[in-house]
Structure formats: C-alpha cells, structure tokens
Enzyme design. Structure first.
Site, PDB file in Angstrom:
ATOM      1  N   ARG A  59       0.839  -1.215   0.000  1.00 25.41           N
ATOM      2  CA  ARG A  59       0.000   0.000   0.000  1.00 25.41           C
ATOM      3  C   ARG A  59       0.867   1.255   0.000  1.00 25.41           C
ATOM      4  O   ARG A  59       0.450   2.309  -0.494  1.00 25.41           O
ATOM      5  CB  ARG A  59      -0.967   0.008   1.202  1.00 25.41           C
ATOM      6  N   ASP A 184      -7.998  17.046 -15.202  1.00 25.18           N
ATOM      7  CA  ASP A 184      -8.266  15.651 -15.540  1.00 25.18           C
ATOM      8  C   ASP A 184      -7.939  15.503 -17.027  1.00 25.18           C
ATOM      9  O   ASP A 184      -8.665  15.994 -17.884  1.00 25.18           O
ATOM     10  CB  ASP A 184      -9.735  15.336 -15.234  1.00 25.18           C
ATOM     11  N   LYS A 209      -8.904   4.351 -19.272  1.00 30.32           N
ATOM     12  CA  LYS A 209      -9.213   4.798 -20.614  1.00 30.32           C
ATOM     13  C   LYS A 209      -7.959   4.708 -21.512  1.00 30.32           C
ATOM     14  O   LYS A 209      -7.421   3.649 -21.667  1.00 30.32           O
ATOM     15  CB  LYS A 209      -9.807   6.210 -20.553  1.00 30.32           C
TER      16      LYS A 209
HETATM   17  C1  PLP Z   1     -13.790   7.339 -16.521  1.00 36.17           C
HETATM   18  C2  PLP Z   1     -13.413   8.702 -16.096  1.00 36.17           C
HETATM   19  C3  PLP Z   1     -13.129   8.986 -14.746  1.00 36.17           C
HETATM   20  C4  PLP Z   1     -13.266   7.948 -13.653  1.00 36.17           C
HETATM   21  O1  PLP Z   1     -12.369   6.924 -13.795  1.00 36.17           O
HETATM   22  P1  PLP Z   1     -12.585   5.429 -13.223  1.00 36.17           P
HETATM   23  O2  PLP Z   1     -11.331   4.758 -13.598  1.00 36.17           O
HETATM   24  O3  PLP Z   1     -13.808   4.880 -13.901  1.00 36.17           O
HETATM   25  O4  PLP Z   1     -12.793   5.572 -11.757  1.00 36.17           O
HETATM   26  C5  PLP Z   1     -12.717  10.264 -14.439  1.00 36.17           C
HETATM   27  N1  PLP Z   1     -12.627  11.228 -15.375  1.00 36.17           N
HETATM   28  C6  PLP Z   1     -12.913  11.007 -16.662  1.00 36.17           C
HETATM   29  C7  PLP Z   1     -12.794  12.111 -17.651  1.00 36.17           C
HETATM   30  C8  PLP Z   1     -13.319   9.740 -17.076  1.00 36.17           C
HETATM   31  O5  PLP Z   1     -13.613   9.515 -18.362  1.00 36.17           O
END
Ligand code: PLP
Length: 395
Positions: A59, A184, A209
């Site tokens: 962790r 993000d 993604k």
């Molecule tokens: C999918 C996504 C998230 C969240 O990610 P997870 O891996 O599903 O928790 C956050 N921001 C964006 C832009 C996303 O497409």
C-alpha cells in the site's frame, strides 16, 4: 535506468520507468507481494524512518507500481506519480489532500458525472463548497472564484459535448487567487496534451481509458509537480487506501508502450469519422475538436497536439433513432467507458441517463438523439461502414 531526457515522446513510451531487476528482464517483473522482508530490526527501523531506500508494504510502495508511476510522471513532464485503484480514487485523493473545511472549488459543469457527485454530495458534508460553471467561457471561471477558492478543476475535452477549456487561461485565473489548477487529462493523454506545460499544478487520469488502452483494467493516476505536493498526496493515498495493485500496474505499463501510436490512430480515425458524420443528412450536428465547426477549435490548436478519439453527435430522429442505431451497429460495441482499441458507442438517453427521465435530461443538456463515440484503432472504413448501415435503418 536509461537517461530518457533527450528521447522523443514515442521512444519514452517504450522505455520510461524501466529499471534494472534481478535476472535482467526487459520488462518489470510483477512483484505480487503484499509485504517485504526486513534484513534485521535495524534495517526495518531505517526503512520506517525513511533513512534507507526500499520497500515495506505494497500500500505504501511496490517496485512494479513504482515502475509504471515513474513512466507516467516522465510522459506527463511531471515530478512523481501515484497509482490509484481507479480514476475516482485518484480524484478523491486529490480533493482530500488539497482541501479543508471552509474551502471552495470552481469546477467545470461538464465534468465526469461521479466527480460532480463527489463534490456535490460527499465533500459538501465536510463543509467544502463547489460552484459549477461552463469553463469553455473563461470569464465564468473568473466570476466564480472567491477568496476561499482553493482549486479550479477542469477537463478538456469534456463530456458530453467534447467541450474545450483554455487550460492556460484557467491556470492564470487560479494562480491570481493563489488557487491550484487540477486537470483531468483522461480524454487526451500526455501523447496529445501536457497540462503542466500550460500551467496546471496537478494532473490526473482515469488510466482505465487511453493510458491503459485495452479495456481490461480499472485504474487511476495522480501526477504532481513537486516533492512537497507528492509527499502530501502519498500520505493521503496511503491513509485513504485507494492504491493500484501490482498486476494492474503491469498491464498499464504494457499499454503505455503503444500509447503514442494508438493515439495517432485514434486521432486519424476520429477525424475521418467526424467528417463523414458532419456530411450525413440524418445528423443534426457533430462535436469533434478537429472540426472547424467546434467552438473550441482554435483553443484546441493552441493546447493539444491532436484532437483525440472522442466524438459526439445528434441524430435528427431523436430518441427512437438513437435506439435504432444502438440496436443495429455490429462492429461498434455498445458500452460505456472509452479510450480502448475497440470502438465503443453509447446513447445516453436510452442507456446511462434513461432513469433520469426526459425532463431532467433536457435541463442537463443531454438531448434525446445524442450519441457518443469512442473511436477505436480499427480501420476507419470499417467503422464508417458499420455506422452507415446502422444509420440507414433509422427513419
Ligand atoms: C472514466 C473517467 C473517470 C473515472 O475513472 P474510473 O477509472 O472509472 O474511476 C474520471 N474522469 C474522466 C474524464 C473519465 O472519463
């Protein structure tokens, strides 16, 4: 470790984060262990005191995870990175590390759904207040900033309209108020956009993604600019516990090797498909940052090196046409998520946002014929043929 400073981005994708390991493997081994042996009581003590380099407990730190983290930190042009169990684990760790009761967040209205809910329903319980604005209009960020604003939080491009926020302008507004800009960068990946160069203080991703890119891992990452921020994040992540595991780190690190060529193909395919859709008589409008019709086209040219793989479009036939397309595509997979090698298609009104009801959808800007496409790396002609035959079934 290889000195990567002078390598091009695509070479860094292949080589970054790789150290020397026992037996000389070319890729980092999977250290599938929860804990690490101390050589002696004194060795254990020096590890805990931070005087010796080494590993204690997964962790806290693990060599497989660290290799992937080092790779992404380098690709983003950041200082260090922290692997998380999901994108949401990364996002919640960032907010928890940076905010305290009484602070205020300015957040993009078109942010990822659970991020909005986290701010609205969870952080609000701890007296952290948020204002949601259309960050495409930079002056709305300026108007929303208050003396206690600590974070300006943006995604570019963002769902559902693939909207573009001027990251450099957002950073300047945040910094004028001694606030931090958190970006993000999930939709672009560092292959196309490097927010630190545009003034961001923290960059994060859902690695689920494009970074992993193969739709077989749920994971997230935080990249920091300096050691102080890193230590704060590391402490918080260790306490909240949302760390990535060694096997998923290994898979993401493998995915990174092809990031550059995957993103290139995502961009090429998406451009061809966006142009095809824009000419289609059954389609009202198309949003893709590479089209001149996109309101953020010029800002996009300034801040990203390619327009990405995400397209949204509106069918003239509304809800019914959306359902028909969903039920007739063959190559495009009906699924949420994005950024994998396979093309995914989604109709929010009949799928993710069905339970909201038509009225609520309308006020949230989710139109009845809205379709979102995550363009994969198949041959573009095959994707277009599939869309063509599905669109031909709509009235
Ligand atoms: C999918 C996504 C998230 C969240 O990610 P997870 O891996 O599903 O928790 C956050 N921001 C964006 C832009 C996303 O497409």
């Amino acid at each position: 470790m290889l000195q990567n400073k002078n390598l091009h981005f695509d070479s860094k994708c292949v080589h970054s984060g790789i150290s020397e390991y026992e037996f000389g493997p070319v890729v980092p081994p999977i250290y599938q262990t929860s804990t690490f042996k101390f050589e002696s009581a004194e060795h254990g003590a020096s590890l805990f005191k931070g005087e010796a380099e080494g590993y204690i407990y997964t962790r806290m730190k693990n060599p497989t995870i660290e290799a992937m983290e080092n790779s992404i930190a380098e690709l983003e042009g950041g200082h260090k990175a922290l692997g998380c169990a999901s994108g949401m684990a990364a996002i919640s760790t960032v907010f928890t590390a940076l905010l305290k009761a009484g602070d205020h967040v300015v957040c993009s209205k078109s942010v990822y759904g659970p991020t909005l809910t986290l701010l609205q329903s969870v952080l609000s319980k701890f007296n952290i207040e948020s204002t949601f604005v259309d960050t495409e209009a930079t002056e709305q960020i300026k108007q929303a900033i208050k003396p206690n604003t600590r974070i300006v939080y943006v995604e570019s491009p963002a769902n559902p309209m693939i909207s573009i926020t001027d990251i450099d302008a957002a950073a300047k507004l945040a910094h004028n108020n001694k606030a931090l800009l958190v970006v993000d960068n999930t939709f672009m990946s560092p292959a196309l956009q490097q927010p630190f160069k545009l003034g961001a203080d923290v960059v994060l991703h859902s690695m689920t993604k494009f970074l992993n890119g193969h739709a077989d891992v749920v994971a997230g990452i935080i990249i920091t600019k300096d050691e102080e921020m890193y230590l704060n994040m590391r402490k918080t992540l260790n306490q909240l516990g949302g760390v990535i595991d060694p096997f998923n780190s290994f898979l993401v690190h493998r995915g990174l090797k092809t990031l550059s060529i995957r993103m290139q193909r995502h961009c090429e395919n998406a451009m061809l498909i966006a142009e095809y859709l824009e000419k289609h008589p059954k389609i009202k409008w198309v949003r893709y940052p590479g089209l001149k019709s996109h309101p953020g086209y010029n800002v996009g040219l300034k801040q990203h090196a390619g327009h990405g793989g995400m397209i949204s479009f509106e069918l003239n036939g509304g809800f019914k046409a959306g359902e028909t397309v969903m039920n007739n595509v063959k190559l495009c997979q009906l699924a949420v998520s994005l950024g994998g090698v396979e093309t995914l298609i989604q109709h929010p009104a009949s799928m993710t946002h069905l339970s909201m009801g038509a009225e609520a959808r309308k006020s949230a800007g989710i139109t009845e014929g809205l379709v979102r496409l995550s363009v994969g790396i198949e041959n573009a002609n095959d994707i277009i043929s599939d869309l063509e035959q599905a669109l031909s079934k709509t009235s």
